[in-house]
Design an enzyme around this catalytic site. Sequence first.
Site, mmCIF file in Angstrom:
data_model
loop_
_atom_site.group_PDB
_atom_site.id
_atom_site.type_symbol
_atom_site.label_atom_id
_atom_site.label_comp_id
_atom_site.label_asym_id
_atom_site.label_seq_id
_atom_site.Cartn_x
_atom_site.Cartn_y
_atom_site.Cartn_z
ATOM 1 N N GLU A 265 0.884 -1.175 0.000
ATOM 2 C CA GLU A 265 0.000 0.000 0.000
ATOM 3 C C GLU A 265 0.911 1.211 0.000
ATOM 4 O O GLU A 265 1.590 1.474 0.987
ATOM 5 C CB GLU A 265 -0.866 0.011 1.271
ATOM 6 C CG GLU A 265 -1.764 -1.188 1.453
ATOM 7 C CD GLU A 265 -2.876 -1.248 0.424
ATOM 8 O OE1 GLU A 265 -3.205 -0.207 -0.160
ATOM 9 O OE2 GLU A 265 -3.385 -2.344 0.180
ATOM 10 N N CYS B 287 -2.982 8.549 3.319
ATOM 11 C CA CYS B 287 -2.755 8.014 1.972
ATOM 12 C C CYS B 287 -3.962 8.254 1.094
ATOM 13 O O CYS B 287 -3.859 8.269 -0.124
ATOM 14 C CB CYS B 287 -2.453 6.529 2.063
ATOM 15 S SG CYS B 287 -3.690 5.635 3.010
HETATM 16 P P1 NAP Z 1 8.273 4.963 4.743
HETATM 17 O O1 NAP Z 1 9.394 5.869 5.037
HETATM 18 O O2 NAP Z 1 8.306 4.186 3.481
HETATM 19 O O3 NAP Z 1 8.167 3.998 6.008
HETATM 20 C C1 NAP Z 1 7.147 3.054 6.107
HETATM 21 C C2 NAP Z 1 7.577 1.910 7.002
HETATM 22 O O4 NAP Z 1 8.642 1.197 6.384
HETATM 23 C C3 NAP Z 1 8.110 2.340 8.368
HETATM 24 O O5 NAP Z 1 7.661 1.415 9.330
HETATM 25 C C4 NAP Z 1 9.622 2.237 8.193
HETATM 26 O O6 NAP Z 1 10.301 2.000 9.387
HETATM 27 C C5 NAP Z 1 9.705 1.030 7.306
HETATM 28 N N1 NAP Z 1 10.942 0.894 6.554
HETATM 29 C C6 NAP Z 1 11.660 1.868 5.956
HETATM 30 N N2 NAP Z 1 12.719 1.334 5.320
HETATM 31 C C7 NAP Z 1 12.662 -0.015 5.541
HETATM 32 C C8 NAP Z 1 13.472 -1.114 5.142
HETATM 33 N N3 NAP Z 1 14.546 -0.947 4.389
HETATM 34 N N4 NAP Z 1 13.125 -2.353 5.571
HETATM 35 C C9 NAP Z 1 12.025 -2.545 6.325
HETATM 36 N N5 NAP Z 1 11.210 -1.529 6.715
HETATM 37 C C10 NAP Z 1 11.524 -0.287 6.320
HETATM 38 O O7 NAP Z 1 6.874 5.734 4.738
HETATM 39 P P2 NAP Z 1 6.308 6.774 5.824
HETATM 40 O O8 NAP Z 1 7.071 8.027 5.675
HETATM 41 O O9 NAP Z 1 6.209 6.140 7.173
HETATM 42 O O10 NAP Z 1 4.820 6.954 5.329
HETATM 43 C C11 NAP Z 1 4.438 7.901 4.380
HETATM 44 C C12 NAP Z 1 4.130 7.263 3.062
HETATM 45 O O11 NAP Z 1 3.258 6.150 3.254
HETATM 46 C C13 NAP Z 1 3.404 8.176 2.103
HETATM 47 O O12 NAP Z 1 4.010 8.092 0.843
HETATM 48 C C14 NAP Z 1 1.989 7.616 2.052
HETATM 49 O O13 NAP Z 1 1.309 7.824 0.832
HETATM 50 C C15 NAP Z 1 2.200 6.189 2.304
HETATM 51 N N6 NAP Z 1 1.005 5.584 2.899
HETATM 52 C C16 NAP Z 1 0.256 4.742 2.156
HETATM 53 C C17 NAP Z 1 -0.861 4.160 2.707
HETATM 54 C C18 NAP Z 1 -1.723 3.202 1.918
HETATM 55 O O14 NAP Z 1 -2.548 2.539 2.529
HETATM 56 N N7 NAP Z 1 -1.569 3.113 0.623
HETATM 57 C C19 NAP Z 1 -1.226 4.453 4.018
HETATM 58 C C20 NAP Z 1 -0.439 5.337 4.747
HETATM 59 C C21 NAP Z 1 0.684 5.901 4.170
HETATM 60 P P3 NAP Z 1 11.041 3.163 10.204
HETATM 61 O O15 NAP Z 1 10.018 4.131 10.591
HETATM 62 O O16 NAP Z 1 11.630 2.435 11.335
HETATM 63 O O17 NAP Z 1 12.047 3.747 9.251
#
Ligand code: NAP
Length: 518
Positions: free
Chosen positions: A256, A295
């Site tokens: 997602e 999102c």
């Molecule tokens: P993110 O930086 O991609 O992080 C998301 C999750 O991934 C966090 O738990 C992060 O952990 C983890 N993560 C990062 N790098 C990783 C790796 N190499 N291996 C394993 N896990 C890893 O996203 P965000 O900034 O939290 O969220 C914002 C984004 O999410 C926006 O682009 C939004 O559109 C999207 N989003 C989408 C939905 C949907 O349902 N489609 C819902 C909500 C948000 P850490 O925090 O520990 O780094």
Amino acid sequence: MIELGSYVGGKWVRGKGKAATLVNPATEEALATTSTEGLDFAGALAFAREKGGPALRAMTFTQRGEMLRAMSKAIHGKRDELLSMAQANGGNTRGDAKFDVDGAIGTLAAYADLAPELGDGHVLPDGDAVQLGRSARLFGQHVWTPREGVAVHVNAFNFPAWGLAEKAATALLAGMPVVSKPATSTALVTHRMTEILVEASAMPEGALSLVCGSAGDMLDLLGGQDVIAFTGSSVTAATLRAGPSVVTRATKINVEADSLNGAVLGPDVETGSDVMNLFVGDVVREMTQKTGQKCTAIRRIYVPRAQVAAVLELLSERLAAVKVGDPTQEGVTMGPVATAQQLRDVCAGIEKLTSAAKIVLGSSSRVEGLGAPAGKGYFVTPTLLHAAEPRSGDAVHEHEVFGPVATVMPYDDVASLVRLVAAGGGGLVTSVYSDDKDFLRGVVLGIGPHHGRVMIGSSKVAGQSLPPGMALPQLLHGGPGRAGGGEELGGRRGMALYMQRTALQGDRALLEMLAGRK
Ligand code: NAP
């Protein structure tokens, strides 16, 4: 300062080494630290697979539904405490915090309600049996059984409560144990929720674990019966899809990701009508709720060319009344974004949009927040832009600004409107506001292949319409392309990720017995 632990192997453990700090984004005050360094990830996954998996699979759907009900009730019992935590660590207004926490309680309850429909067994039939041979004896029947691995849930920072619950509800009802990994920056609420659930003994041992902090190499340790359900940015999603478990061992992954959700105003909608009021209300709410960090928030607004000026005026008036500040202070209606990085990204993102659009209200700079210490807090103001000549490939159709930001654009006819909406590259939801059936048929069916959900706002439903930004347990959440290509929720549809579909061939009566029909 609180030092958070992870709940793995049936106990709370703390990581060593350098810890990450969780802050209050309105004041920048440090709230907690956490680290997963040195955690035995292999042991944690094995415990979930070997303890949690068998215990869940031994339960019928009815019993798993009762477990979800107990989880929902346990969280409801500590609702006020969780709301205050979401305000402190997430920059949420009380309304934003309710959206997250009540969403968690409601989704667990909705899946508890679904359980009795699945029958008091362990197997789900998939469709009807089909005759394979000439005689009426040889038949085929598809069935779903729970995968025997562990479901690792990696969540985004914006929904620490709902993110845990919506993924866990489907996995646990399907019969798979869960290791939940919230985003580190806002993990306080998820951590407390896990404590509450463990204290309430709501699940069997091993059914729910928590990794509070970096995932380290945990995802590389997964195998062919395991599942990754990821919510976050498309950049992280691309990294996870290229991981060795997914590439070489076919660990199932659901993504997602980003979405440039649209709102479309029909040419028949007049100022002052119920449908216009619904449209304006939805746009303003979706831009400002959770400070636009959803999102499903509306990013692109398409309006008939002749109505652009009027719509810009209506939206600007409503957005100008938003009070930005510390969400615990009286009168504040929008809090800060969640982290310093988010603030930098949102400001830079607005700048990027100005290559294709002009700012009508707001700015690309940090602002001071009402009731917050001077110079502190990650505050931005609602920012509305206008792109007079939108084109596929411009920044508005390419770049997701994850904050209170949206762009109004004109359209001239249904065909070019559909092309522009589709230029978002695949989205979670677009809402269309009209009573004109021909217009709706053209737009809804035209944009359908590019979306996981389309919300139609008409005068018949204006009084009871649900916001487009609200992901519902009954309906699919996910979308093609940029949105990640995933599917969550949607009642029993969301359980498919956690189950294996097997085609059975054989004697009809035997197949009906195995499928739980007799
Ligand atoms: P993110 O930086 O991609 O992080 C998301 C999750 O991934 C966090 O738990 C992060 O952990 C983890 N993560 C990062 N790098 C990783 C790796 N190499 N291996 C394993 N896990 C890893 O996203 P965000 O900034 O939290 O969220 C914002 C984004 O999410 C926006 O682009 C939004 O559109 C999207 N989003 C989408 C939905 C949907 O349902 N489609 C819902 C909500 C948000 P850490 O925090 O520990 O780094």
